[in-house]
Motif scaffolding. Structure first.
Motif, short mmCIF file in Angstrom:
data_model
loop_
_atom_site.label_atom_id
_atom_site.label_comp_id
_atom_site.label_asym_id
_atom_site.label_seq_id
_atom_site.Cartn_x
_atom_site.Cartn_y
_atom_site.Cartn_z
N LEU A 208 15.87 26.02 52.59
CA LEU A 208 14.42 25.94 52.70
C LEU A 208 13.77 27.21 52.16
N ALA A 209 12.65 27.04 51.45
CA ALA A 209 11.88 28.19 51.02
C ALA A 209 11.27 28.87 52.25
N LYS A 210 10.97 30.16 52.13
CA LYS A 210 10.43 30.90 53.27
C LYS A 210 9.10 30.32 53.75
N ASP A 211 8.32 29.79 52.82
CA ASP A 211 7.01 29.25 53.19
C ASP A 211 7.02 27.72 53.24
N ALA A 212 8.18 27.12 53.50
CA ALA A 212 8.32 25.65 53.45
C ALA A 212 7.34 24.96 54.39
N VAL A 213 7.27 25.41 55.63
CA VAL A 213 6.39 24.75 56.60
C VAL A 213 4.93 24.92 56.19
N SER A 214 4.60 26.11 55.70
CA SER A 214 3.24 26.35 55.24
C SER A 214 2.88 25.38 54.12
N GLN A 215 3.79 25.17 53.18
CA GLN A 215 3.52 24.26 52.07
C GLN A 215 3.37 22.82 52.54
N LEU A 216 4.14 22.43 53.54
CA LEU A 216 4.01 21.09 54.10
C LEU A 216 2.64 20.91 54.75
N LEU A 217 2.12 21.97 55.35
CA LEU A 217 0.80 21.90 55.96
C LEU A 217 -0.30 21.86 54.89
N VAL A 218 -0.06 22.52 53.76
CA VAL A 218 -1.00 22.42 52.64
C VAL A 218 -1.06 20.98 52.15
N LEU A 219 0.12 20.36 52.02
CA LEU A 219 0.17 18.96 51.60
C LEU A 219 -0.51 18.04 52.61
N ARG A 220 -0.34 18.35 53.88
CA ARG A 220 -0.99 17.55 54.94
C ARG A 220 -2.50 17.61 54.79
N ARG A 221 -3.02 18.77 54.45
CA ARG A 221 -4.46 18.89 54.26
C ARG A 221 -4.91 18.14 53.01
N ILE A 222 -4.13 18.21 51.94
CA ILE A 222 -4.47 17.50 50.72
C ILE A 222 -4.56 16.00 50.98
N ILE A 223 -3.58 15.48 51.72
CA ILE A 223 -3.58 14.04 52.02
C ILE A 223 -4.75 13.70 52.94
N ASN A 224 -5.07 14.58 53.86
CA ASN A 224 -6.22 14.34 54.74
C ASN A 224 -7.51 14.27 53.92
N ASP A 225 -7.66 15.19 52.96
CA ASP A 225 -8.84 15.17 52.10
C ASP A 225 -8.86 13.91 51.23
N ALA A 226 -7.66 13.46 50.80
CA ALA A 226 -7.57 12.25 49.97
C ALA A 226 -8.10 11.03 50.70
N HIS A 227 -8.04 11.07 52.03
CA HIS A 227 -8.53 9.96 52.84
C HIS A 227 -10.02 9.72 52.61
N ASN A 228 -10.73 10.75 52.13
CA ASN A 228 -12.15 10.60 51.85
C ASN A 228 -12.39 9.84 50.54
N TRP A 229 -11.36 9.79 49.67
CA TRP A 229 -11.56 9.21 48.35
C TRP A 229 -10.86 7.87 48.18
#
Length: 449
Positions: free
Chosen positions: A160-181
């Protein structure tokens, strides 16, 4: 074909003939496709068949006004169910209406930043960073893997990359924002795949990384439950929310736990159990160490339950929730955090809705009127729910014409988002079905069930 009489609706006796392939290569169609205007493509095909809007509506099972709004580019023009019906009826190639698109929208700049040298995203290098592009499920999972194991590695070394969990949370936000579109249907497979991926990582991790993956997986599970609620599947919505709660408790993530109680309270609201609405919202408030925003969400939900039970003591709870949101400190981050997009407007919208429950329709209308001109940050499904509630308030106040106008706006949002929550609110206009326009509206609403 039946013989026309004046402006009588003419309905063909059999299937419509195939249109010439050259029509789909015409400048008019190509310009409509380039402008992402499926309604304009439908209009071209309708006219090529020699049909009026009311005649096409009769064939397709829609009203003339629905066809008119679709061709004018309203939200109904992006309802996949409506477009599929018209595509089959008129013989339009599916890709011209965007019916083959099952992608998740994501800003190209975010994809590049997360992916680095991943081959699937090489084509984005020359694309403007703020352009929204569609990422299909396979490519999204490649992005997810690259974020976790480091761009370009493809996960071959399993480290795992050192920032793996952080990157997964970035993706979670991207998908949450996608819910608007994008409607729910395009998001559900992506969210489930990412949850399964995170869960597999969690099972093979140890220590603090395992705990953080557990909490991150809970956030994906909760969202998956929400998507089930939005399509009207309350059983799976409850199951996934319960799973998120259990994982949040195991991760000792107090915000996740409290928010899962809020979500369970919202599910109890759909079920009509006001006592459970209040009890679960209070359980959320008993969780210590929660952020101000999450506590405000719990207070708002308790206020909803009190209002539904007919108690005016709900209003002070809304005041407390609003004060908490205003005082909350929000750190700048690309990562998802519960309530990151929750504002005092969300509190005020539920205040207006609760005023309807308390039969104070005039005050509810005034409150909505104050909020709606500046609710750009409220996602489409929620705009649809509250537009439908405002329509109900106008109908209850005797202004059926305004109720109809707002009802059709909400109907378009229901079609474009696929949200059954909006449909449920629109069905409450049923008591006014004797008004012809309300009868037309409710007939179209019934088709979305």
């Amino acid at each position: 074909m039946s013989t026309p009489a004046g402006n009588a609706v003419v309905v063909p006796d059999g299937p419509l003939p195939l249109l010439p392939p050259a029509l789909w290569e015409s400048r008019e169609v190509q310009d409509a496709v380039a402008a992402e205007s499926p309604g304009a493509v439908v209009a071209v095909a309708r006219k090529a068949h020699g049909l009026r809007q009311d005649e096409l509506g009769t064939l397709a099972g829609f009203s003339q006004s629905a066809i008119s709004r679709l061709e004018a580019g309203s939200n109904i023009a992006y309802d996949m169910r409506v477009l599929r019906t018209l595509q089959r009826l008129l013989g339009i190639p599916a890709h011209l209406l965007g019916l083959v698109d099952r992608t998740v929208p994501i800003r190209s700049g975010e994809a590049r930043r997360l992916a680095g040298g991943v081959p699937e995203f090489a084509g984005l290098e020359g694309v403007a960073k703020d352009l929204v592009v569609g990422i299909e499920g396979k490519a999204l999972m490649a992005l997810c893997v690259s974020a976790v194991f480091g761009a370009g590695h493809g996960g071959n070394d399993g480290v795992l990359a050192k920032d793996a969990v952080s990157q997964l949370l970035v993706l979670r936000r991207i998908i949450n924002d996608a819910h608007n579109w994008r409607g729910t249907g395009a998001l559900m497979p992506a969210v489930r795949s990412m949850y399964d991926f995170i869960d597999a990582l969690r099972r093979n991790a140890r220590g603090d990384v395992r705990r953080r993956l557990l909490g991150t997986g809970a956030m994906y599970a909760e969202f998956y439950g929400w998507l089930y609620e939005e399509i009207g599947d309350l059983r799976n919505a409850a199951a996934w929310t319960s799973r998120a709660l259990e994982q949040g408790q195991a991760a000792d993530d107090r915000d996740v736990v409290a928010y899962c109680y809020v979500r369970m309270s919202q599910l109890a609201e759909v079920d009509g159990d006001d006592d459970r609405v209040i009890g679960l919202a209070r359980a959320a408030q008993r969780e210590t160490g929660c952020s101000h925003v999450v506590r405000a969400m719990a207070l708002r939900q308790e206020a909803r339950g009190l209002a539904r039970a007919g108690l005016e003591s709900s209003m002070p709870r809304f005041d407390l929730a609003r004060a908490l949101v205003q005082s909350a400190e929000r750190r700048e981050s690309d990562e998802y955090s519960i309530g990151y997009c929750f504002t005092e407007q969300h509190v005020q919208l539920q205040r207006a809705s609760s005023l309807i429950d308390l039969a104070d329709h005039k005050q509810a209308i005034d409150t909505y009127a104050e909020i709606m001109p500046r609710w750009g940050g409220v996602c489409q499904w929620e705009q649809g729910v509250h537009t439908a509630r405002l329509a109900y308030a106008h109908a209850s106040s005797g202004d059926v014409d305004q109720a109809v106008q707002l009802g059709f706006v909400a109907l378009d949002l229901a079609r474009s988002t696929g949200s059954q929550l909006i449909v449920t609110e629109l069905e409450k206009l049923g008591p006014w079905h004797e008004a012809p326009a309300i009868a037309e509206l409710t007939a179209e609403v019934t088709q979305l069930r």
